[in-house]
Design an enzyme around this catalytic site. Structure first.
Site, PDB file in Angstrom:
ATOM      1  N   GLU A 114      57.728   7.400  80.512  1.00  0.00           N
ATOM      2  CA  GLU A 114      57.314   6.423  79.511  1.00  0.00           C
ATOM      3  C   GLU A 114      57.141   5.013  80.089  1.00  0.00           C
ATOM      4  OE1 GLU A 114      59.937   6.835  76.102  1.00  0.00           O
ATOM      5  OE2 GLU A 114      58.691   8.458  75.388  1.00  0.00           O
ATOM      6  N   GLU A 129      57.179  15.315  74.753  1.00  0.00           N
ATOM      7  CA  GLU A 129      58.419  15.294  73.978  1.00  0.00           C
ATOM      8  C   GLU A 129      58.047  15.362  72.500  1.00  0.00           C
ATOM      9  OE1 GLU A 129      60.860  11.933  75.045  1.00  0.00           O
ATOM     10  OE2 GLU A 129      60.489  12.222  77.181  1.00  0.00           O
TER      11      GLU A 129
END
Ligand code: GAL
Length: 695
Positions: free
Chosen positions: A151, A320
C-alpha cells in the site's frame, strides 16, 4: 504449478502470515484453505527481519521451508518485498531513512511505513533486500507473482525528511531549469516569497494558518508521486531481472498523491486493490470515515472499483478483501459482516472486473495493532460461519469460471473524466474541493440508483503529456462528464474537441477552465480554453450563499438544483440557453447551455451535480437504466455487466437487509444453477445473482 492468474479463472486467495504462527499449524492451514477454495496466498510483505535479521546477514531458511511446503500442498504464492517495514536495526543506525512530520519530528520505529522514499541510504538497503529476495526466491515453483511493498502512500502521503527536501530541489531544478522560471510559476512575488538560491527551497513547512504557497504545494504533491513511483520502479526493475517466465509483478492499495496509472504502466503487470467496504459501518468519529448510513453504505466501494478498473484496464485483482469485523486497537471499529455480506463484497469486486479476490486475512492476529482486524478465522482457529461462507462462495466462483467470466470486461454506459492535475490541486484548494466532491459523489450515486454502470477515464497529468489517452479511448463512451476541470491544458482541450467533433456528448459543470497547470488563474474569459468548445461565456459567479437556500433551475419542466456554486452563463453565437436560474440574485440568467458541433454536443451546467441533478442528466441524456428492456432492478440493488465475445454476464447485487424482487424481461441462465430464469425473481438479503445472456 499451473499459471492461474492469467484471466483463465476466477481465483480466490488469502493473506497469510506464517511468521505469526507456530510451524506446526502451517500444513493444516494450507490444507484447510484449499478445502474451502483458497488457491493462492500473499505472504512476506512485512517480514524483512526474517531474511535479514541484522545488517548484511541473510538467512533464507524460513521462506525456503515454507515455499517448499506450499508447493507440496499445491498452493500458489504471491511473494512480497518487505520495504513497508524497515527493521529496527536500520531505523536506529540510519535515522535518515525515517519519514518526518511537517515540523521535522522524525517518525520512529514501532508502527509501519516509517521510511521516506528519497533517502539514498534507504534506497540502497531496500534495493539490496529486494535483490536478495528476488534472486533467491524468484525461481521457486510455488511462486506465481510478486507484490511490491504494501500500500504505497497508505497511512501517509506526506514526506518532510531532509532527504525529501534535497530530492525536491533536484525535482524543481529539472522541472524549471532556473529560479526565475520557478518564481514565475509559483507567483512568488506575492507575499515576498521570491527565492534567490536553490538552497532556500524546502518541502512545505509549518506556516501561519497552514497556508503554504498553493503552486508550491501542487508541485510538492507531484514530487511525492514521482518519488513513490521511482521507489516502486526501482524494485520492479530488480524483480523483473529475476522473474520466472509467466510470473507477474503487482502492488496493492490505491492511495493519494500518486499517479497510479503511470506506476501501473511502467512497473506492474496489473494492479491490485484492497477493498474494505465495512468502513461504511465504522463506529468512529474519525472524519476520515464519516457516517452517512443511509446513502449507499458499502455499495460506495463500487466507486473505488471503477477507479481501479481505469488504472488497470485489462485485468485487476483484489489483494485484500474484507472478511471479518475490523479495527485497529486504536481506531476504525466496525461490526462483523452479516451472513452473506462477505460474499456480497467479494462478488461486488468480481462484478466490477476483478478476476482475483484474496481475503484479508486467513486468521486474525493474536498480537499487535490489528488484533481486531478479523480475518476469516478467529483467534480460536475453530471452523466458523465465515469459513463456511467462503466454501459456499467458492462453489459460485467455480461456476463463474466455468461460464467463462474471467477475462471479460466491464460494460459502462458512460464515464466520468478525471486528471491528476485537478485531483492534486483540489487537495489543497478548499474552494474547489467542495464543488468537486459534491459532483463526484453525486454522479456516482445517481449512476448507482439508475443502474447506469460507469467508468472513470483519466487524462493523465500535464507534466507527462505523453500520458494523454488516445481519442479511441474516449470514443468508447457516448457521454463523458468532466464535472469541474479547473485546470485545463491546450492538449486536453483539443482531445475533448476531437471527441465532440466525432459525435460525443460532453457535460461540463461550473468552475471549469479557470486555472493553468500551475494552479494559477490566468487573465482570460471563463471557461478559458473551454470557451469555444462550450460556447459559454461565464460573466459572473458565486458560491450559493447559506441564506439563498436551494438554487433551482427549470430544465424543460424538470426542476433541478444547481448546488454549491453557480456560474452565470452568457451564450456565445450558436449556443442555446436551455435553462435559467429560478431564484437568487441571478434569477433569469443562464444556468445551462448547449453547444452543438455536428453530431456532438457540449452541455455547460452552472452548478455542481448533486445526486438528484445528476440523475436528471442521466435520464435526459438517455443513459439511465440502459438495460431496462432486459432487467428491471430495484433501487437497492446494483446492476453490473461484464462481457466477453458474445456473452454477457449480468450481476445483480442486493445491498439491503431485506429481499429484493427483480423482473427479468427475457430468459437468462442462472450461472450458479444452470437453470433458465425469467419473470419475477427474488433475491435474498445481501444476495447476488449472476445471469448469463447473449448480447
Ligand atoms: C490494509 C493493509 C494490511 C492491513 C489491513 C487492515 O490497509 O494493507 O496490511 O493493515 O489494511 O488494517
Amino acid at each position: 504449478m499451473e499459471k492461474i492468474l492469467l484471466g483463465n479463472k476466477i481465483l480466490l486467495g488469502t493473506c497469510y502470515y506464517p511468521e505469526h504462527w507456530d510451524e506446526s499449524l502451517r500444513k493444516d492451514d494450507l490444507r484447510r484453505m484449499k478445502k474451502h477454495g483458497i488457491e493462492a496466498i500473499r505472504i512476506a510483505e512485512f517480514a524483512w527481519n526474517i531474511t535479514e535479521p541484522s545488517e548484511g546477514v541473510f538467512d533464507y531458511s524460513f521462506w525456503d521451508r515454507f515455499l517448499d511446503l506450499a508447493l507440496a500442498e499445491d498452493m500458489a504464492v504471491i511473494f512480497s518485498t518487505p520495504t513497508a517495514t524497515p527493521p529496527a536495526w536500520l531505523s536506529t543506525q540510519f535515522p535518515e531513512i525515517l519519514n518526518a512530520r511537517m515540523d521535522g519530528t522524525l517518525l520512529r520505529h514501532g508502527a509501519r511505513r516509517h521510511y521516506n522514499y528519497n533517502s539514498p541510504v534507504y534506497r540502497r538497503f531496500a534495493s539490496r533486500i529486494v535483490e536478495k529476495l528476488a534472486g533467491h526466491y524468484a525461481p521457486h515453483k510455488a511462486i506465481i507473482g510478486w507484490q511490491i511493498d504494501n500500500e504505497i502512500n497508505c497511512e501517509t502521503d506526506e514526506f518532510y525528511s531532509d532527504s525529501d527536501t534535497a530530492a525536491f530541489r533536484e525535482f524543481l531544478k529539472e522541472k524549471y531549469g532556473s529560479l526565475k522560471a520557478l518564481n514565475k510559476a509559483w507567483g512568488t512575488v506575492f507575499w515576498n516569497q521570491t527565492y534567490t538560491a536553490w538552497a532556500e527551497l524546502r518541502v512545505p513547512g509549518p506556516t501561519v494558518s497552514n497556508s503554504v504557497n498553493p503552486h508550491q504545494v501542487l508541485d510538492y504533491i507531484r514530487f511525492v508521486s514521482e518519488s513513490a513511483r521511482g521507489f516502486v520502479k526501482m524494485q520492479s526493475d530488480i524483480i523483473r531481472r529475476h522473474l520466472k517466465k509467466g510470473d507477474f509483478i503487482t502492488t496493492n492499495g490505491m492511495f493519494g498523491s500518486l499517479d497510479n496509472h503511470r506506476m501501473n504502466r511502467e512497473s506492474l503487470d496489473f494492479y491490485t486493490y484492497d477493498s474494505y467496504p465495512n468502513f461504511a459501518y465504522c463506529i468512529s468519529e474519525d472524519p476520515l470515515f464519516p457516517q452517512d448510513r443511509h446513502d449507499l453504505n458499502d455499495r460506495k466501494w463500487s466507486r473505488n472499483l471503477a477507479e481501479v478498473r481505469s488504472i488497470s484496464q485489462e485485468r485487476f485483482g483484489i489483494m485484500e478483501q474484507q472478511s471479518g469485523p475490523n479495527g485497529w486497537n486504536t481506531r476504525m471499529m466496525a461490526p462483523s459482516p452479516r451472513p452473506a455480506q462477505m460474499s456480497l463484497w467479494a462478488l461486488q469486486s468480481i462484478a466490477h472486473g476483478a478476476d482475483y479476490v484474496s481475503f484479508f486475512r486467513w486468521r486474525t492476529a493474536v498480537f499487535g495493532t490489528e488484533i481486531y482486524w478479523h480475518g476469516i478465522l478467529d483467534y480460536s482457529n475453530r471452523d466458523n460461519r465465515r469459513l463456511e461462507e467462503l466454501g459456499e462462495l467458492w462453489k459460485k466462483t467455480e461456476k463463474l469460471s466455468v461460464a467463462g467470466l474471467a477475462g471479460s470486461s466491464y460494460q459502462a454506459a458512460f464515464a466520468i473524466v478525471r486528471d491528476y492535475d485537478n485531483i492534486w490541486d483540489t487537495k489543497l484548494d478548499a474552494w474547489h474541493r467542495i464543488v468537486e466532491k459534491e459532483s463526484d459523489a453525486g454522479i456516482f450515486r445517481a449512476a448507482q440508483l439508475c443502474h447506469s454502470p460507469m467508468d472513470y477515464l483519466y487524462l493523465g497529468d500535464s507534466c507527462h503529456p505523453e500520458d494523454l489517452p488516445s481519442l479511441s479511448l474516449l470514443e468508447r463512451y457516448p457521454v463523458l462528464f468532466y464535472p469541474h476541470p479547473a485546470i485545463m491544458t491546450a492538449e486536453r482541450a483539443k482531445l475533448l474537441e476531437q471527441y465532440v467533433e466525432a459525435g460525443g456528448t460532453l457535460v461540463l459543470g461550473c468552475r471549469s477552465g479557470y486555472k493553468d497547470p500551475n494552479g494559477r488563474c490566468p487573465m482570460h474569459k471563463l471557461p478559458g480554453l473551454l470557451q469555444n468548445l462550450s460556447g459559454a461565456d461565464i460573466t459572473d459567479f458565486s458560491f450559493v450563499a447559506p441564506d439563498d437556500g436551494r438554487i433551482t433551475v427549470d430544465w424543460d419542466g424538470t426542476e433541478i438544483e444547481a448546488a454549491v456554486f453557480n456560474d452565470i452563463i452568457e451564450p456565445l453565437d450558436g449556443t442555446e440557453i436551455l435553462a435559467a436560474y429560478k431564484n437568487g440574485w441571478y434569477a433569469g440568467k443562464g444556468a445551462l447551455s448547449l453547444k452543438r458541433h455536428g453530431r456532438g454536443k457540449v452541455y455547460y451546467f452552472g452548478g455542481a451535480f448533486n445526486r438528484d441533478t445528476a440523475k436528471v442528466f442521466l435520464e435526459k441524456l438517455k443513459i439511465a437504466e440502459p438495460h431496462r428492456d432486459t432487467i428491471e432492478v430495484p433501487p437497492g440493488c446494483e446492476l453490473a455487466v461484464r462481457s466477453k465475445g458474445k456473452n454477457r454476464y449480468y450481476f445483480v447485487l442486493n445491498y439491503e437487509r431485506k429481499p429484493a424482487a427483480l423482473n427479468l424481461k427475457r430468459e437468462f441462465t442462472n450461472i450458479y444453477t444452470g437453470k433458465k430464469l425469467s419473470g419475477t425473481v427474488d433475491l435474498p438479503p445481501y444476495g447476488v445473482l449472476v445471469l448469463q445472456g447473449e448480447k
